[in-house]
Structures are given as C-alpha cells and as structure tokens.
Write a protein that holds these residues in place. Sequence first.
Motif, PDB file in Angstrom:
ATOM      1  N   GLY A  28     -18.170 -15.295   6.342  1.00 16.06           N
ATOM      2  CA  GLY A  28     -16.955 -15.089   5.411  1.00 16.06           C
ATOM      3  C   GLY A  28     -16.022 -13.969   5.983  1.00 16.06           C
ATOM      4  N   TRP A  29     -14.839 -14.007   5.436  1.00 14.37           N
ATOM      5  CA  TRP A  29     -13.946 -13.389   5.797  1.00 14.37           C
ATOM      6  C   TRP A  29     -13.888 -12.110   4.728  1.00 14.37           C
ATOM      7  N   SER A  30     -13.354 -10.966   5.235  1.00  8.21           N
ATOM      8  CA  SER A  30     -13.342  -9.669   4.274  1.00  8.21           C
ATOM      9  C   SER A  30     -11.793  -9.484   3.717  1.00  8.21           C
ATOM     10  N   TRP A  31     -11.512  -8.426   2.736  1.00  7.74           N
ATOM     11  CA  TRP A  31     -10.442  -8.074   2.348  1.00  7.74           C
ATOM     12  C   TRP A  31      -9.370  -7.663   3.434  1.00  7.74           C
ATOM     13  N   ARG A  32      -9.904  -6.976   4.223  1.00  5.89           N
ATOM     14  CA  ARG A  32      -9.074  -6.939   5.537  1.00  5.89           C
ATOM     15  C   ARG A  32      -8.567  -8.072   6.335  1.00  5.89           C
ATOM     16  N   HIS A  33      -9.131  -9.049   6.601  1.00  8.41           N
ATOM     17  CA  HIS A  33      -8.743 -10.166   6.949  1.00  8.41           C
ATOM     18  C   HIS A  33      -7.582 -11.031   6.416  1.00  8.41           C
ATOM     19  N   VAL A  34      -7.658 -10.975   5.025  1.00  8.75           N
ATOM     20  CA  VAL A  34      -6.723 -11.737   4.062  1.00  8.75           C
ATOM     21  C   VAL A  34      -5.570 -10.836   3.496  1.00  8.75           C
ATOM     22  N   ARG A  35      -6.116  -9.272   3.789  1.00  6.73           N
ATOM     23  CA  ARG A  35      -5.028  -8.302   3.207  1.00  6.73           C
ATOM     24  C   ARG A  35      -4.856  -8.541   1.743  1.00  6.73           C
ATOM     25  N   ALA A 157      -5.423   6.816   3.935  1.00 11.07           N
ATOM     26  CA  ALA A 157      -5.006   5.990   4.805  1.00 11.07           C
ATOM     27  C   ALA A 157      -3.423   6.187   5.422  1.00 11.07           C
ATOM     28  N   GLY A 158      -2.629   6.657   4.538  1.00 10.73           N
ATOM     29  CA  GLY A 158      -1.511   6.944   5.065  1.00 10.73           C
ATOM     30  C   GLY A 158      -0.409   5.709   4.502  1.00 10.73           C
ATOM     31  N   LEU A 159       0.836   6.169   4.239  1.00  6.45           N
ATOM     32  CA  LEU A 159       1.580   5.049   3.692  1.00  6.45           C
ATOM     33  C   LEU A 159       1.681   3.701   4.500  1.00  6.45           C
ATOM     34  N   TRP A 160       1.971   4.197   5.957  1.00  6.60           N
ATOM     35  CA  TRP A 160       2.130   3.185   6.687  1.00  6.60           C
ATOM     36  C   TRP A 160       0.985   1.942   6.656  1.00  6.60           C
ATOM     37  N   ASP A 161      -0.172   2.552   6.620  1.00 10.53           N
ATOM     38  CA  ASP A 161      -1.456   1.424   6.510  1.00 10.53           C
ATOM     39  C   ASP A 161      -1.291   0.831   5.392  1.00 10.53           C
ATOM     40  N   VAL A 162      -1.124   1.536   3.918  1.00 14.44           N
ATOM     41  CA  VAL A 162      -1.168   0.726   2.942  1.00 14.44           C
ATOM     42  C   VAL A 162      -0.119  -0.421   2.817  1.00 14.44           C
ATOM     43  N   VAL A 163       1.088   0.127   3.435  1.00 15.76           N
ATOM     44  CA  VAL A 163       2.331  -0.929   3.183  1.00 15.76           C
ATOM     45  C   VAL A 163       1.804  -2.069   4.158  1.00 15.76           C
ATOM     46  N   ALA A 164       1.272  -1.721   5.349  1.00 18.77           N
ATOM     47  CA  ALA A 164       0.862  -2.956   6.348  1.00 18.77           C
ATOM     48  C   ALA A 164      -0.407  -3.938   5.730  1.00 18.77           C
ATOM     49  N   GLU A 165      -1.098  -3.101   4.613  1.00 19.75           N
ATOM     50  CA  GLU A 165      -2.241  -3.643   4.450  1.00 19.75           C
ATOM     51  C   GLU A 165      -1.655  -4.680   3.034  1.00 19.75           C
ATOM     52  N   ARG A 166      -1.022  -4.079   2.327  1.00 20.74           N
ATOM     53  CA  ARG A 166      -0.793  -4.629   1.191  1.00 20.74           C
ATOM     54  C   ARG A 166       0.586  -5.521   1.109  1.00 20.74           C
ATOM     55  N   GLN A 167       1.526  -5.319   1.851  1.00 18.83           N
ATOM     56  CA  GLN A 167       2.808  -5.863   2.112  1.00 18.83           C
ATOM     57  C   GLN A 167       3.476  -6.022   0.826  1.00 18.83           C
ATOM     58  N   PRO A 168       3.954  -4.950   0.288  1.00 20.29           N
ATOM     59  CA  PRO A 168       4.294  -5.142  -1.181  1.00 20.29           C
ATOM     60  C   PRO A 168       5.857  -5.368  -1.092  1.00 20.29           C
ATOM     61  N   GLN A 169       6.263  -5.700  -2.419  1.00 26.56           N
ATOM     62  CA  GLN A 169       7.922  -5.996  -2.374  1.00 26.56           C
ATOM     63  C   GLN A 169       8.577  -4.513  -2.919  1.00 26.56           C
ATOM     64  N   LEU A 170       7.494  -3.864  -3.417  1.00 28.16           N
ATOM     65  CA  LEU A 170       8.090  -2.527  -4.277  1.00 28.16           C
ATOM     66  C   LEU A 170       7.279  -1.480  -3.816  1.00 28.16           C
ATOM     67  N   ILE A 171       7.693  -0.275  -3.736  1.00 36.49           N
ATOM     68  CA  ILE A 171       6.975   0.960  -3.630  1.00 36.49           C
ATOM     69  C   ILE A 171       7.519   1.710  -4.795  1.00 36.49           C
ATOM     70  N   LEU A 172       6.660   2.303  -5.394  1.00 35.30           N
ATOM     71  CA  LEU A 172       6.680   3.082  -6.575  1.00 35.30           C
ATOM     72  C   LEU A 172       6.238   4.427  -6.229  1.00 35.30           C
ATOM     73  N   ILE A 173       7.130   5.583  -6.026  1.00 29.61           N
ATOM     74  CA  ILE A 173       6.634   6.932  -5.707  1.00 29.61           C
ATOM     75  C   ILE A 173       6.735   7.916  -6.737  1.00 29.61           C
ATOM     76  N   ASP A 174       5.930   8.523  -7.487  1.00 32.95           N
ATOM     77  CA  ASP A 174       6.230   9.565  -8.328  1.00 32.95           C
ATOM     78  C   ASP A 174       5.781  11.116  -7.486  1.00 32.95           C
ATOM     79  N   GLU A 175       6.513  11.886  -7.731  1.00 29.73           N
ATOM     80  CA  GLU A 175       6.791  13.065  -7.233  1.00 29.73           C
ATOM     81  C   GLU A 175       6.768  13.155  -5.987  1.00 29.73           C
ATOM     82  N   LEU A 176       8.000  12.444  -5.469  1.00 26.14           N
ATOM     83  CA  LEU A 176       8.384  12.108  -4.263  1.00 26.14           C
ATOM     84  C   LEU A 176       8.584  13.534  -3.409  1.00 26.14           C
ATOM     85  N   ASP A 177       9.108  14.647  -3.877  1.00 24.70           N
ATOM     86  CA  ASP A 177       9.123  15.900  -3.325  1.00 24.70           C
ATOM     87  C   ASP A 177       7.710  16.531  -2.788  1.00 24.70           C
TER      88      ASP A 177
END
Length: 302
Positions: A28-35, A157-177
């Motif tokens: 079987g495949w894992s979550w990483r394969h299918v993101r 994991a860092g923002l880059w990896d999370v975005v690469a993994e999840r491919q979101p349309q939207l990023i919501l960031i609280d406490e941006l500062d």
Amino acid sequence: MKENDVELLAEIARFENSHDMEKEFKIGWSWRHVRVWPATLSRLFKDGYLEMAFRSNSYTGYRLSELGQKLMAGAGSEEAATQSTSDEPIPADGLFGDIIGHDDVKELLRACLLAEKPVHVLLAGPPALAKSLFLWDIERAAGERAIWLVGSATSKAGLWDVVAERQPQLILIDELDKMSAADTAALLSMMEGGRLVRAKRGRELNLSNQLMVVAASNRLNLLSPELRSRFAIRKLTAYSRIDYLTVVRGVLVRREGLDQELADEVARRLDGVSQDVRDAIRVARLAPQLGIDKAIKLLLGE
Ligand SMILES: Nc1ncnc2c1ncn2[C@@H]1O[C@H](COP(=O)(O)OP(=O)(O)OP(=O)(O)O)[C@@H](O)[C@H]1O
Ligand SMILES: [Mg+2]
C-alpha cells in the motif's frame, strides 16, 4: 463524506492508476505518497473508501477499497472529478456569521476569496478585535484547502514542507509577527507565486495554482517592508464605546449563553471601564459566583 473527499479520492485513484500497485506498492501507499494528511486517510478508511494493506509502527499502507473504486468509476473520469472541485471557490456565503460588525472587513475578505488571482490580506490591530475569529471562520469554510499556522508555533517541518505536502489554496497565519525568519523567507517567495525551487533539497514547488494568504498580527512595525508590501493591510481600530456595547452583548448571548438581560447588564457596567471584549467574557463567567459588580471589582480592580 466531507465536501472535498471526492476530490481527494480522485487524486488517490489517479495515483494508483499511474503506478503498478502490485509491484511498487505491494504494502500500500502512505500519506506521503498521495500527499493527504494521515488523519484524513484514517477517516476515509473508517468510512470504507480505503482498505489497509499493511500496518506497522512506522508505516500504514492503504489502497482504494472496492467502495472507493466504485465511487470513482461513478464520478466519471478522474480528471473531471479533480477539476470540478479543486477549482471551486471557497464558499463565501454565510461566512463570518458569528462576527459582529466589521462589515467592510467581511466584504473585503469575501471578495478576496472569490477573486481569480490572489490578493493577500493582513488583519492588524490591538487584541480582542476578532482577528483570529476571521481566520477560524475562513478555515472552517475552506476545510482541507487551507492550512492554519500560528507564527509563534510554526511546525518543525517548516512552512515550505507543509505547503509542498498539502498543496493548499489558502494559508492562514495567526501571529504573523512571530513567525521564524526561515518561514518568513519562504512565505515571501510563495506569495509571489510561480515555480519555486528550494535550493537546499532541490525540491520543486509549483504554485501555479494560486495561493492566497490571510494573516493576523498585533504589530505591524515588526514586519519587514517587503512582507508588508505583499499584503493588503486592514488595520482594525479599537471598538468605539457603542461598538463595544454591541459586540459584548452579542458575544455574551451567542457564545457565552447568557440571557439578553444579563448580557446587557454586563455590557452597561463595563462601559467606560474596559474596551476589551475578553474582560466582558471573564466577568460573565465569574458573575454567577460573584455577581457582576464584584466580578468587575476583583478582575479589574475597579
Ligand atoms: N466583532 C466580534 N464579533 C464576535 N466576537 C468578537 C468580536 N470581537 C471580539 N470578539 C470576541 O473576543 C474574543 C477575542 O477575539 P479574537 O481572539 O478573534 O481576537 P484577536 O483580534 O485575534 O486578538 P489577539 O490580537 O489578542 O489575538 C473572542 O472570544 C471573540 O469571540
Ligand atoms: Mg488572535
């Protein structure tokens, strides 16, 4: 079944069709394969759309179940199924129903969510003005199309990896500062779109699918000019006395379950004493034990 499950299952079906499952993914495949996030897969498994091919402490291997395959066959071509949902705008009707006032901010955010190309929005201002509530409401409407980050606690994991993994349309960031320098640097390039290559791991991220960012922050002066420039900055100012009364009444009745009379009473007593909605919530929570006057006195020293 959640709204975008069909889309996820279509992606999974496409993945399975483009690989020799018997040879490459016997276990079987894992979550990483299918993101797709593990919790989501686990839900799809419980609902019967996936079956578990293998399980150990470090690997859970899935494949589409008969039910999942049938559903995909019924949904027409996989391409069409993917297309039909991933392009859909995030439902903006009925959004922000639990937020009192802030009408122009609501209108702006709704328009941005429907816009074809991204307009990033930053809500800035003092505490307790419903900034986080705006992000929560958008997250609820967007479901898995959005990822939610808190600047002070960005994932390892860092923002880059999370975005690469999840491919979101939207990023919501609280406490941006409070976001780390590395994540802020990644965000700067993501907000400009296009094809990005992360030098360190040579990992490519295709952002042609238009990523929108909605963020909140108390302080603007901590943000770099280039980050500020990428946002439409909506400054929220502290509530006027009249707005404060309206918001407090609404919050106490709708969210804290007080009856209208008691909510009015708390709002009236706090008028001129506090401008912070959180004070009103604290008073309301202690009022049953202490009475309103005593609660205000002990909480605020008034
Ligand atoms: N206009 C409003 N409508 C509904 N609830 C509100 C409103 N303003 C404040 N609140 C209430 O005040 C509390 C604080 O709101 P929230 O956490 O969204 O504030 P914030 O602007 O993110 O503050 P901070 O900058 O401290 O993070 C919540 O309980 C929220 O329900
Ligand atoms: Mg907040």
